[in-house]
Write a protein that holds these residues in place. Structure first.
Motif, PDB file in Angstrom:
ATOM      1  N   THR A   1       0.030   7.128   0.047  1.00  0.00           N
ATOM      2  CA  THR A   1       1.438   6.956   0.890  1.00  0.00           C
ATOM      3  C   THR A   1       1.784   5.488   0.736  1.00  0.00           C
ATOM      4  O   THR A   1       1.220   4.720   1.115  1.00  0.00           O
ATOM      5  CB  THR A   1       1.481   7.701   2.258  1.00  0.00           C
ATOM      6  OG1 THR A   1       1.206   9.061   2.085  1.00  0.00           O
ATOM      7  CG2 THR A   1       2.787   7.274   2.946  1.00  0.00           C
ATOM      8  N   ALA A   2       3.174   5.581   0.201  1.00  0.00           N
ATOM      9  CA  ALA A   2       3.426   4.041   0.101  1.00  0.00           C
ATOM     10  C   ALA A   2       4.867   3.745   1.183  1.00  0.00           C
ATOM     11  O   ALA A   2       5.076   4.569   1.754  1.00  0.00           O
ATOM     12  CB  ALA A   2       4.310   3.765  -1.286  1.00  0.00           C
ATOM     13  N   VAL A   3       4.667   2.588   1.699  1.00  0.00           N
ATOM     14  CA  VAL A   3       5.720   2.245   2.846  1.00  0.00           C
ATOM     15  C   VAL A   3       6.982   1.179   2.158  1.00  0.00           C
ATOM     16  O   VAL A   3       6.543   0.373   1.342  1.00  0.00           O
ATOM     17  CB  VAL A   3       4.957   1.393   3.730  1.00  0.00           C
ATOM     18  CG1 VAL A   3       5.901   1.050   4.987  1.00  0.00           C
ATOM     19  CG2 VAL A   3       3.851   2.310   4.442  1.00  0.00           C
TER      20      VAL A   3
ATOM     21  N   ILE B   1       2.279  -1.968   1.272  1.00  0.00           N
ATOM     22  CA  ILE B   1       1.545  -1.011   2.344  1.00  0.00           C
ATOM     23  C   ILE B   1       1.107   0.369   1.654  1.00  0.00           C
ATOM     24  O   ILE B   1       2.171   1.051   1.632  1.00  0.00           O
ATOM     25  CB  ILE B   1       2.002  -1.227   3.658  1.00  0.00           C
ATOM     26  CG1 ILE B   1       2.342  -2.381   4.125  1.00  0.00           C
ATOM     27  CG2 ILE B   1       1.175  -0.368   4.961  1.00  0.00           C
ATOM     28  CD1 ILE B   1       3.232  -2.808   5.262  1.00  0.00           C
ATOM     29  N   TYR B   2      -0.144   0.670   1.658  1.00  0.00           N
ATOM     30  CA  TYR B   2      -0.439   1.794   1.369  1.00  0.00           C
ATOM     31  C   TYR B   2      -1.615   2.504   2.061  1.00  0.00           C
ATOM     32  O   TYR B   2      -2.339   1.867   2.588  1.00  0.00           O
ATOM     33  CB  TYR B   2      -0.793   1.863  -0.241  1.00  0.00           C
ATOM     34  CG  TYR B   2      -0.047   1.417  -1.251  1.00  0.00           C
ATOM     35  CD1 TYR B   2       0.862   2.341  -1.794  1.00  0.00           C
ATOM     36  CD2 TYR B   2       0.079   0.014  -1.446  1.00  0.00           C
ATOM     37  CE1 TYR B   2       2.029   1.987  -2.525  1.00  0.00           C
ATOM     38  CE2 TYR B   2       1.359  -0.286  -2.302  1.00  0.00           C
ATOM     39  CZ  TYR B   2       2.128   0.540  -2.784  1.00  0.00           C
ATOM     40  OH  TYR B   2       2.970   0.088  -4.003  1.00  0.00           O
ATOM     41  N   VAL B   3      -1.375   3.834   2.301  1.00  0.00           N
ATOM     42  CA  VAL B   3      -2.468   4.520   3.027  1.00  0.00           C
ATOM     43  C   VAL B   3      -3.078   5.661   1.868  1.00  0.00           C
ATOM     44  O   VAL B   3      -2.232   6.236   1.333  1.00  0.00           O
ATOM     45  CB  VAL B   3      -2.189   5.475   4.160  1.00  0.00           C
ATOM     46  CG1 VAL B   3      -3.371   6.131   4.652  1.00  0.00           C
ATOM     47  CG2 VAL B   3      -1.933   4.130   5.245  1.00  0.00           C
TER      48      VAL B   3
ATOM     49  N   LEU C   1      -1.450   0.455  -7.201  1.00  0.00           N
ATOM     50  CA  LEU C   1      -1.244   1.434  -6.140  1.00  0.00           C
ATOM     51  C   LEU C   1       0.085   1.741  -6.239  1.00  0.00           C
ATOM     52  O   LEU C   1       0.715   2.911  -6.311  1.00  0.00           O
ATOM     53  CB  LEU C   1      -1.195   0.833  -4.689  1.00  0.00           C
ATOM     54  CG  LEU C   1      -2.829   0.649  -4.220  1.00  0.00           C
ATOM     55  CD1 LEU C   1      -3.154   0.111  -3.007  1.00  0.00           C
ATOM     56  CD2 LEU C   1      -3.953   1.782  -4.873  1.00  0.00           C
ATOM     57  N   ALA C   2       1.082   0.730  -6.500  1.00  0.00           N
ATOM     58  CA  ALA C   2       2.597   1.194  -6.924  1.00  0.00           C
ATOM     59  C   ALA C   2       2.748   2.185  -7.912  1.00  0.00           C
ATOM     60  O   ALA C   2       3.444   3.034  -7.983  1.00  0.00           O
ATOM     61  CB  ALA C   2       3.252   0.023  -6.933  1.00  0.00           C
TER      62      ALA C   2
ATOM     63  N   THR D   1       4.824  10.602  -5.166  1.00  0.00           N
ATOM     64  CA  THR D   1       4.467  10.879  -3.590  1.00  0.00           C
ATOM     65  C   THR D   1       5.678  10.530  -2.811  1.00  0.00           C
ATOM     66  O   THR D   1       6.529   9.862  -3.309  1.00  0.00           O
ATOM     67  CB  THR D   1       3.307  10.052  -3.307  1.00  0.00           C
ATOM     68  OG1 THR D   1       3.545   8.664  -3.491  1.00  0.00           O
ATOM     69  CG2 THR D   1       2.076  10.320  -4.012  1.00  0.00           C
ATOM     70  N   HIS D   2       5.665  10.857  -1.538  1.00  0.00           N
ATOM     71  CA  HIS D   2       6.652  10.771  -0.666  1.00  0.00           C
ATOM     72  C   HIS D   2       6.637   9.233   0.058  1.00  0.00           C
ATOM     73  O   HIS D   2       5.169   8.846   0.209  1.00  0.00           O
ATOM     74  CB  HIS D   2       6.800  11.750   0.589  1.00  0.00           C
ATOM     75  CG  HIS D   2       7.185  13.207   0.056  1.00  0.00           C
ATOM     76  ND1 HIS D   2       6.756  13.952   0.058  1.00  0.00           N
ATOM     77  CD2 HIS D   2       8.402  13.314  -0.843  1.00  0.00           C
ATOM     78  CE1 HIS D   2       7.280  15.010  -0.452  1.00  0.00           C
ATOM     79  NE2 HIS D   2       8.574  14.920  -0.932  1.00  0.00           N
TER      80      HIS D   2
END
Length: 380
Positions: free
Chosen positions: A148-150, A195-197, A223-224, A232-233
């Motif tokens: 999940t990206a922010v 920021i990623y989880v 990650l991007a 992904t959302h």
């Protein structure tokens, strides 16, 4: 059964020539902010506030002293307790290993395996914000994606040329990402906050793949790309944000802390911003001193005028001197008759008697660390 346990990767990779000379001897992460904080306090506090006590930190080895001077023994962040796990690594080492054909992510992979948490958060160092990573984790768990990206919707003045921007559909699904340099100019941008989880097992597998293929050591970019690849959302951050990447953005972010609404949103929300504790006396305001719309840290002595400024610790403003619309770092002295306006004054500077320092709101003048200024410095 859901578990909220996370490890963290805290990346301090960003350095910009546009911040010189402020970053000649310190990293971007350790720039002063709002008087008593440093830029790194914001991502690091977000990590700690989410209950994370296993942190892998990447830093620039050429500026390690400024980072360690501020972090100290990690006591304030609770990373010195039994059960916590800190690992410090250097970008230069990753790049050297890659260049020599060696396994450059092995230390990071070992950290993730040793931390043994189901989730990992990745966060970088230049965004000033108060990020609720627990909420991001909850969103990640509910959504069921591997990563999940922010993001935040921002205007052009809050973007650096090397930032990643997301193209999103109406449900905030990431369709693609591109560098800010390559994008057209809409009114608002979906800024990747870096920021990623992610699910840790999945992340380990993806880093192993990257390492085998000789991919870039830039984990954030990787990650991007993965977030876009798997459609992904994205989680929308709606709180205060400022992106530090040049002198103008650094100056503006500090000046925004004089706005009570913005200051309260960032510093006094549900999540505490943690910084290194300094046990000092309060600031002394002499009879006849004038202070208006300013933030002052502890240990100062104010006999003159401070107006619309952000002042750090142990600063002396003499009688008949004036500091206006400026950022002043620690241990500076303004002698009688000195006049400072639209400036960034670095640590341990002395502005001598009757000297004028003046910039503009668009181009504040910078006085380098340790300077004893005996002549006027005017940039109009």
């Amino acid at each position: 059964m859901k578990t909220n346990k996370m490890a963290a990767i805290f990346s301090n990779q960003h350095e910009y020539n546009e911040l010189l000379p402020l970053t000649e001897e310190r990293s971007l992460s350790t720039l002063y902010f709002a008087g008593k904080y440093r830029v790194m306090d914001f991502p690091l506090s977000s990590i700690v506030n989410a209950g994370v006590n296993s942190v892998y930190t990447l830093i620039n080895q050429e500026k390690v002293r400024s980072y360690l001077d501020h972090l100290g023994g990690s006591k304030e962040w609770g990373l010195d307790t039994i059960g916590s796990y800190e690992y410090l690594d250097f970008y230069q080492k990753l790049m050297q290993k890659q260049a020599s054909g060696n396994a450059y992510f092995d230390d990071l992979l070992n950290f993730l395996r040793t931390a043994n948490t189901p989730y990992t958060v990745y966060i970088e160092n230049k965004m000033i914000g108060n990020f609720d990573l627990q909420s991001v984790l909850n969103f990640h768990q509910e959504d069921g994606n591997k990563i999940t990206a922010v993001f935040k919707r921002v205007s052009e003045d809050n973007i650096a040329p090397d930032d990643q921007l997301f193209i999103l559909d109406e449900e905030n699904t990431i369709m693609s990402c591109q560098q800010a340099l390559d994008t057209q100019k809409p009114d608002r941008y979906n800024l990747d906050l870096s920021i990623y989880v992610a699910d840790t097992k999945w992340l380990i597998t993806e880093l192993e793949k990257a390492q085998r293929s000789g991919a870039s050591t830039d984990i954030g970019q990787r990650l991007a790309s993965l977030a876009a690849k798997y459609r992904t959302h994205a989680y929308e951050y709606t709180g205060y944000l400022h992106n530090i990447h040049d002198l103008a953005s650094y100056y503006k972010a500090n000046m925004e802390m004089l706005d009570k609404k913005k200051r309260d949103s960032l510093l006094y929300g549900n999540q505490k911003i943690i910084t290194r504790i300094r046990n000092e006396v309060g600031t002394y305001f002499a009879k006849g001193s004038q202070v208006k719309n300013s933030m002052l840290a502890t240990g100062c002595r104010i006999e003159g005028t401070v107006d619309s400024s952000v002042v750090s610790r142990r600063v002396e403003v003499a009688k008949n001197s004036q500091v206006k619309s400026s950022i002043v770092m620690a241990n500076c002295k303004f002698e009688p008759g000195s006049q400072v306006e639209y400036a960034v004054i670095d640590k341990n500077v002395v502005i001598k008697k009757n000297v004028t320092v003046k910039g503009t709101p668009q181009q504040p003048v910078v006085v380098k660390k340790g300077t004893i200024l005996t002549k006027d410095l005017i940039n109009e």
